[in-house]
Design a protein around this motif. Structure first.
Motif, PDB file in Angstrom:
ATOM      1  N   ALA A 144       0.823  -1.208   0.000  1.00 50.25           N
ATOM      2  CA  ALA A 144       0.000   0.000   0.000  1.00 50.25           C
ATOM      3  C   ALA A 144       0.859   1.261   0.000  1.00 50.25           C
ATOM      4  CB  ALA A 144      -0.929  -0.003   1.211  1.00 50.25           C
ATOM      5  N   LEU A 145       1.907   1.287   0.815  1.00 55.14           N
ATOM      6  CA  LEU A 145       2.756   2.470   0.874  1.00 55.14           C
ATOM      7  C   LEU A 145       3.584   2.613  -0.403  1.00 55.14           C
ATOM      8  CD1 LEU A 145       3.784   4.937   2.297  1.00 55.14           C
ATOM      9  CD2 LEU A 145       5.362   3.513   3.611  1.00 55.14           C
ATOM     10  N   GLN A 146       4.043   1.505  -0.961  1.00 54.02           N
ATOM     11  CA  GLN A 146       4.772   1.574  -2.232  1.00 54.02           C
ATOM     12  C   GLN A 146       3.893   2.212  -3.312  1.00 54.02           C
ATOM     13  OE1 GLN A 146       6.442  -2.343  -3.278  1.00 54.02           O
ATOM     14  NE2 GLN A 146       6.472  -2.784  -1.106  1.00 54.02           N
ATOM     15  N   GLU A 147       2.635   1.777  -3.371  1.00 55.24           N
ATOM     16  CA  GLU A 147       1.725   2.316  -4.383  1.00 55.24           C
ATOM     17  C   GLU A 147       1.464   3.796  -4.138  1.00 55.24           C
ATOM     18  OE1 GLU A 147      -1.669  -0.226  -4.195  1.00 55.24           O
ATOM     19  OE2 GLU A 147      -0.777  -1.750  -5.504  1.00 55.24           O
ATOM     20  N   GLN A 148       1.341   4.196  -2.879  1.00 51.21           N
ATOM     21  CA  GLN A 148       1.130   5.608  -2.574  1.00 51.21           C
ATOM     22  C   GLN A 148       2.323   6.443  -3.036  1.00 51.21           C
ATOM     23  OE1 GLN A 148      -0.005   6.710   1.524  1.00 51.21           O
ATOM     24  NE2 GLN A 148       1.454   8.414   1.373  1.00 51.21           N
ATOM     25  N   LEU A 149       3.521   5.923  -2.835  1.00 48.46           N
ATOM     26  CA  LEU A 149       4.728   6.657  -3.224  1.00 48.46           C
ATOM     27  C   LEU A 149       4.824   6.822  -4.743  1.00 48.46           C
ATOM     28  CD1 LEU A 149       7.216   5.079  -0.672  1.00 48.46           C
ATOM     29  CD2 LEU A 149       6.771   7.524  -0.892  1.00 48.46           C
ATOM     30  N   VAL A 150       4.626   5.717  -5.486  1.00 47.03           N
ATOM     31  CA  VAL A 150       4.846   5.780  -6.939  1.00 47.03           C
ATOM     32  C   VAL A 150       3.650   6.356  -7.696  1.00 47.03           C
ATOM     33  CG1 VAL A 150       6.506   3.884  -6.926  1.00 47.03           C
ATOM     34  CG2 VAL A 150       4.105   3.384  -7.310  1.00 47.03           C
ATOM     35  N   ARG A 151       2.465   6.328  -7.101  1.00 46.37           N
ATOM     36  CA  ARG A 151       1.280   6.838  -7.799  1.00 46.37           C
ATOM     37  C   ARG A 151       0.891   8.247  -7.369  1.00 46.37           C
ATOM     38  NH1 ARG A 151      -2.808   1.557  -7.823  1.00 46.37           N
ATOM     39  NH2 ARG A 151      -1.415   0.143  -8.962  1.00 46.37           N
ATOM     40  N   LYS A 152       1.309   8.640  -6.164  1.00 47.94           N
ATOM     41  CA  LYS A 152       0.866   9.932  -5.648  1.00 47.94           C
ATOM     42  C   LYS A 152       2.040  10.830  -5.244  1.00 47.94           C
ATOM     43  CE  LYS A 152      -1.885  11.910  -1.864  1.00 47.94           C
ATOM     44  NZ  LYS A 152      -2.667  11.596  -0.639  1.00 47.94           N
ATOM     45  N   ASP A 153       2.820  10.399  -4.259  1.00 46.73           N
ATOM     46  CA  ASP A 153       3.824  11.285  -3.656  1.00 46.73           C
ATOM     47  C   ASP A 153       4.937  11.668  -4.628  1.00 46.73           C
ATOM     48  OD1 ASP A 153       2.319  10.989  -1.393  1.00 46.73           O
ATOM     49  OD2 ASP A 153       3.661   9.579  -0.411  1.00 46.73           O
ATOM     50  N   LEU A 154       5.538  10.678  -5.290  1.00 49.21           N
ATOM     51  CA  LEU A 154       6.647  10.976  -6.199  1.00 49.21           C
ATOM     52  C   LEU A 154       6.201  11.734  -7.456  1.00 49.21           C
ATOM     53  CD1 LEU A 154       8.774   7.762  -5.683  1.00 49.21           C
ATOM     54  CD2 LEU A 154       9.602  10.104  -5.430  1.00 49.21           C
ATOM     55  N   PRO A 155       5.074  11.377  -8.097  1.00 45.23           N
ATOM     56  CA  PRO A 155       4.634  12.197  -9.236  1.00 45.23           C
ATOM     57  C   PRO A 155       4.378  13.654  -8.840  1.00 45.23           C
ATOM     58  CG  PRO A 155       3.503  10.095  -9.252  1.00 45.23           C
ATOM     59  CD  PRO A 155       4.256  10.155  -7.957  1.00 45.23           C
ATOM     60  N   PHE A 156       3.778  13.852  -7.666  1.00 49.30           N
ATOM     61  CA  PHE A 156       3.535  15.223  -7.201  1.00 49.30           C
ATOM     62  C   PHE A 156       4.851  15.959  -6.988  1.00 49.30           C
ATOM     63  CE2 PHE A 156       3.306  18.209  -3.676  1.00 49.30           C
ATOM     64  CZ  PHE A 156       2.308  19.068  -4.101  1.00 49.30           C
ATOM     65  N   PHE A 157       5.807  15.288  -6.326  1.00 46.57           N
ATOM     66  CA  PHE A 157       7.097  15.926  -6.055  1.00 46.57           C
ATOM     67  C   PHE A 157       7.847  16.219  -7.353  1.00 46.57           C
ATOM     68  CE2 PHE A 157      11.552  16.104  -4.804  1.00 46.57           C
ATOM     69  CZ  PHE A 157      11.505  16.926  -3.686  1.00 46.57           C
TER      70      PHE A 157
END
Length: 681
Positions: A89-102
């Motif tokens: 779940a956290l991996q998906e949050q990072l690659v789908r939300k946090d990193l694209p935003f950053f």
């Protein structure tokens, strides 16, 4: 040292993000995180030991903080940021939300990708072979063929990425095992496999400066000498959900393998080696003959144990399906043969690899019939897996005993498999391995979590990780910005029974309905499936509509829960410990959390027993030193499900009187966020 240029870059990016998010506000806690992480990886505190343990409460913006602190540094110093989590779940949050935003708002030029294990990818070539030559897959069924057809179509139409996490529909484990990539079939050197999902994913690593993976994969890659990821001296590691690292390491370093029915697959392995002698070209003949000899050696080494297994079984499993060897002391014959079996199984594995090379050469030179290639590689992969399991177990069982005991060793008999016995081994301590694999060779390493401390102290995780004596290790605890006292309420209703009492489950069934308000979203956490199902049955008899873990897929349950809440219906989720962590139900999706029992580990598990035994032998108190700190961390994690955003509110009901009646109860309560409390005792 952290240069002025890097500091200015971090401040500029933070300002850009502030401008991009209308409701974004700079918090002192998040600034602390950014500064501490940035100074740690830059070597401001210690030139060689760039290690930090950071506990960041919910709402502090932990992910954004470490991205801000690390990415500008790795880009200017030619390093790679590797983020390792414990959950998908956290991996998906990072690659789908946090990193694209950053990536979008930082103004920095970098690439990122998700790195998963080979077994999480399908081999498209094998999928096509299953449809074109089904006779090569005797274990497949008509249902498998139909699903394989749908999978291939989904891949060709780009509706499926070729991995197990993006499957367009449910696929049975038996089918996935037939088509998953492995190093024997899906080899990078073969032109037919260059466009397989696994190799396409691996190609992204080379051009990425930020890699997201899981803790188990990271440890396996480090053990393999950085086979897929960059070498540790070129990496800044962020171990998110860092409170899982010890368990991840222990699980990775553990081993289990069947101890009986070996003759069946060993006989198949011998026939396979004999068939290779007949089918492979003369240049591979010696390799196949040597493989047969080594398999014979392994079988001969195992015979003394095989002869004693029936006698052992009578004493091992007379009252329960597991038997732990006290002080890790194996039966004499097992102890005597373990070193030989570790050596002979390792030699077989080496020879299988050599045979694989010979087979590949024969394929390239078209000296092996095309129809035989797939089945040959499939058998080779199967034998490699079996001998790898054996080698891992015997290697651990062959390690000399230490007076303080460094291992748990046990055997177990799986349910409904009376004739099978599984040998198991697990290290009790992983400090030395973590230091060797991760902490010492890494350029920098930051462990972060919302629950890294135990009972408000870093001493427990520092000791578990082996960092308590390491110079230069930094620790930082940043509290959540949430107004817990105004937004949340912990309620301890008066209970007549403790959870260990016979009448506890009946009391739960009677009392729980009082704490399941209508038109609200509730999550009820249980310590066992058995108790959860007992209570669910009783409440359904009273007319309650429940969503119970295990009765449907997790995502399906959560989707139904969201639909209920959106329709302003009462929605009640029942779950076990896996629902107590990583479950994100913000806002009205969770306003009432019920914890039926403190999440103590099962004291009868062989690993827990062995760890307690080791502490006792050293004059310690295992309950105080191990059980209470671990349970306190799990309780904090469970309570962390309630408030996920600053505007959230709700109540937590804890139905375990031990928080009041036991001496450790106050310390556990004080470790929780500062909710308003009502204690009815």
């Amino acid at each position: 040292m952290l240069t002025t240029k890097t500091q200015q870059s971090i401040r500029a990016i933070q300002q850009q993000i502030r401008n991009a998010l209308p409701n974004y506000c700079v918090r002192q806690g998040q600034n602390q995180l950014i500064a501490e992480i940035a100074h740690t990886i830059a070597g401001s505190y210690h030139r060689h030991h760039r290690i930090a343990l950071v506990e960041a409460g919910t709402g502090t913006g932990k992910s954004l903080a470490y991205l801000l602190a690390c990415i500008p540094y790795v880009l200017t110093h030619n390093k790679t940021l590797v983020i390792a989590t414990a959950t998908v779940a956290l991996q998906e949050q990072l690659v789908r939300k946090d990193l694209p935003f950053f990536q979008q708002h930082s103004g920095l030029d970098f690439e990122f990708c998700l790195v998963k294990g080979r077994q999480r990818y399908a081999c498209i070539e094998r999928l096509q072979e299953m449809l074109q030559q089904p006779e090569l897959f005797p274990d497949s069924s008509m249902k498998h063929q139909a699903l394989a057809t749908k999978l291939l179509k989904a891949w060709q139409q780009r509706h499926w990425l070729g991995d197990s996490d993006s499957l367009p529909f449910a696929v049975p484990d038996a089918l996935w095992q037939l088509i998953q990539a492995d190093p024997y079939h899906c080899h990078r050197g073969s032109r037919r496999h260059q466009h397989c999902p696994f190799h396409l994913a691996r190609a992204e690593i080379t051009g990425s400066q930020v890699l997201v993976t899981n803790q188990a994969f990271l440890l396996a890659d480090l053990e393999a000498g950085s086979a897929q990821l960059p070498p540790p001296e070129d990496c800044v590691y962020v171990i998110d959900e860092g409170h899982h690292l010890v368990d991840s390491a222990r699980s990775f370093l553990s081993a289990s393998a069947p101890l009986v029915q070996q003759e069946l697959w060993l006989e198949k392995a011998l026939k396979f080696s004999q068939r290779m002698q007949a089918n492979l070209p003369e240049s591979a003949l010696k390799t196949a003959i040597k493989l047969q000899e080594l398999i014979d050696d392994y079988r001969r080494d195992y015979q003394p144990i095989q002869q004693q297994i029936p006698a052992f079984t009578k004493t091992w499993f007379h009252d329960k399906p597991q038997h732990r060897f006290a002080d890790a002391a194996l039966p004499r014959v097992v102890s005597q043969q373990s070193e030989s079996l570790a050596k002979s199984s390792r030699q077989v594995l080496n020879q299988l690899e050599q045979l694989h090379q010979k087979i590949r050469e024969a394929i390239l030179e078209q000296q092996l019939p095309a129809r035989a290639i797939s089945s040959t590689l499939q058998e080779l992969s199967s034998f490699d897996q079996k001998f790898s399991q054996q080698q891992s177990l015997w290697q651990l069982w062959a390690e000399p005993q230490h007076p303080q005991v460094y291992q748990a060793r046990w055997v177990e008999q799986p349910e409904q498999q009376d004739h099978q016995i599984i040998g198991c081994a697990s290290p009790l301590r992983v400090q030395a391995q973590l230091e060797r694999l991760l902490f010492r060779p890494a350029f920098a390493c930051v462990l972060c979590s919302a629950t890294l401390t135990a009972l408000n102290s870093f001493s427990y995780p520092l000791r578990e990780l082996g960092l308590d004596q390491l110079e230069g290790v930094r620790t930082l605890k940043v509290d959540s910005p949430f107004a817990y006292a105004e937004q949340g309420h912990i309620l301890l209703p008066k209970m007549q029974h403790e959870p260990t009492a016979d009448g506890f489950t009946a009391e739960l069934c009677q009392l729980l309905p009082e704490y399941l308000p209508k038109q609200q979203a509730s999550l009820v956490l249980f310590a066992s499936y058995w108790q959860m199902n007992q209570v669910a049955e009783a409440l359904r008899a009273k007319g309650f509509d429940l969503l119970v873990q295990g009765e449907a897929a997790r995502q399906k349950l959560l989707e139904q829960h969201r639909q209920n809440v959106t329709a302003q219906k009462t929605s009640i989720l029942f779950g076990t410990q896996s629902f107590a962590e990583g479950l994100d139900l913000p806002g009205t999706l969770l306003t009432n959390l019920v914890i039926t029992k403190l999440p103590f580990a099962v004291p009868t598990s062989p690993l827990e027993e062995a760890m307690s035994e080791a502490v006792t032998k050293q004059g310690g108190n295992p309950f105080v030193q191990l059980t209470v700190p671990a349970t306190a961390k799990k309780l904090v994690q469970a309570c962390g499900r309630l408030l996920r955003q600053e505007q959230d509110s709700g109540q937590i009901v804890i139905l375990d009187r031990r928080l009041v009646s036991k001496t450790y109860g106050k310390a556990m309560l004080d470790a929780l966020p500062p909710f308003k409390r009502s204690i009815h005792y």
